[in-house]
Scaffold this active site. Sequence first.
Site, PDB file in Angstrom:
ATOM      1  N   SER A  95       0.844  -1.211   0.000  1.00  0.00           N
ATOM      2  CA  SER A  95       0.000   0.000   0.000  1.00  0.00           C
ATOM      3  C   SER A  95       0.868   1.244   0.000  1.00  0.00           C
ATOM      4  O   SER A  95       2.013   1.221   0.464  1.00  0.00           O
ATOM      5  CB  SER A  95      -0.861   0.005   1.270  1.00  0.00           C
ATOM      6  OG  SER A  95      -1.539   1.240   1.405  1.00  0.00           O
TER       7      SER A  95
ATOM      8  N   TYR B 185      -2.655  -0.497  10.778  1.00  0.00           N
ATOM      9  CA  TYR B 185      -2.654  -1.077   9.429  1.00  0.00           C
ATOM     10  C   TYR B 185      -1.376  -0.775   8.656  1.00  0.00           C
ATOM     11  O   TYR B 185      -0.754  -1.687   8.077  1.00  0.00           O
ATOM     12  CB  TYR B 185      -3.870  -0.526   8.680  1.00  0.00           C
ATOM     13  CG  TYR B 185      -3.920  -0.777   7.197  1.00  0.00           C
ATOM     14  CD1 TYR B 185      -4.445  -1.967   6.692  1.00  0.00           C
ATOM     15  CD2 TYR B 185      -3.489   0.181   6.278  1.00  0.00           C
ATOM     16  CE1 TYR B 185      -4.530  -2.182   5.311  1.00  0.00           C
ATOM     17  CE2 TYR B 185      -3.571  -0.036   4.906  1.00  0.00           C
ATOM     18  CZ  TYR B 185      -4.096  -1.220   4.433  1.00  0.00           C
ATOM     19  OH  TYR B 185      -4.180  -1.429   3.077  1.00  0.00           O
TER      20      TYR B 185
END
Length: 296
Positions: free
Chosen positions: A188, A201
């Site tokens: 990501s 996260y």
Amino acid sequence: MVQAVTEDPTKTYTSGTYPKQEQPRPGLQSRMTPIPNCGEKTYHGSGKLQGKKVLITGGDSGIARAAAIAFAREGADVAINYLPYEQSDAEDVKQLIEQSERKAVLIPGDVTDENFCKQLVEQAFNQLEGLDTLVLVAGMQQAYKSIADIQTDILRKTFETNVFSLYWIIQAALPHLKEGASIITTSSIEAYSPNPELLSYAPTKSAIVAFTKGLAKELIAKGIRVNSVAPGPIWTPLQICGGQLQKNIPKFGQSSPYKRAGQPAEIAPVYVLLASDEASYITGQIYGVTGGMPIA
Ligand code: NAD
Ligand code: MG
């Protein structure tokens, strides 16, 4: 025929604001407004993955659904994993794969269970009659206003889903993967530019970057390539199931240079490239699909 791009990429797909909406995790993309665009009506294959046998985690919705559709249209047989709650989204993907006259295998189950990960790989291998590509996309994301609010059970679940499952699935798959195989993980932009609301996260995605680069060095000795795709803000169920604070949903993606979120359909071609034999000299790399945000 793939059409040449003739429009401004900042203006393609959805623009404007999203309506606030929330679903319990993991959510159903069929109940989102608007429904994410996974290339159902637009992706055209050209035989790039003819005969490949692919396991895709998270394949019912979002980014992995777009990959599953594209892979089938490129000629691959595809097994998808997802959580039992997502059966209806998964059935839609099965239909789409079968419309491409490829085999679709549905294997529901929880990848935070090490034993299930082993069963998942065995079932995929047996039902596809082989396995040469792993597309590991399943993930969870929970936003918090502050580190002070992070719950330990969610923190643990996030690391188990996003990171531990990669070890378990790849350990189980290695005996089946022959030279020429490809493994693709999903990191990501958060690994490179972490949002303080995503502290439970973002570090899992940094872990995936290191995992991918290190594993690539080990597995190239066996002729297996390992790469990762690093998405920016993409409109998917993950975001409306607690992945963003509700106040951030309407303008989701608008802080990117594109000033819009991406759609899953815009990422699938990178997974296709990395899985294809055309990527023969590519391993240990992280590919950003971020709407212009640098990953470095
Ligand atoms: P999504 O909700 O469509 O996909 C996530 C999938 O993960 C779910 O469909 C579910 O099947 C699966 N999953 C979650 N927990 C699981 C578990 N315990 N067992 C089995 N499956 C489980 O959302 P998405 O955005 O397409 O997410 C796909 C991946 O992309 C995730 O790894 C996410 O971190 C990553 N990502 C997404 C964005 C974005 O903006 N959407 C940005 C960067 C990275
Ligand atoms: Mg889903």
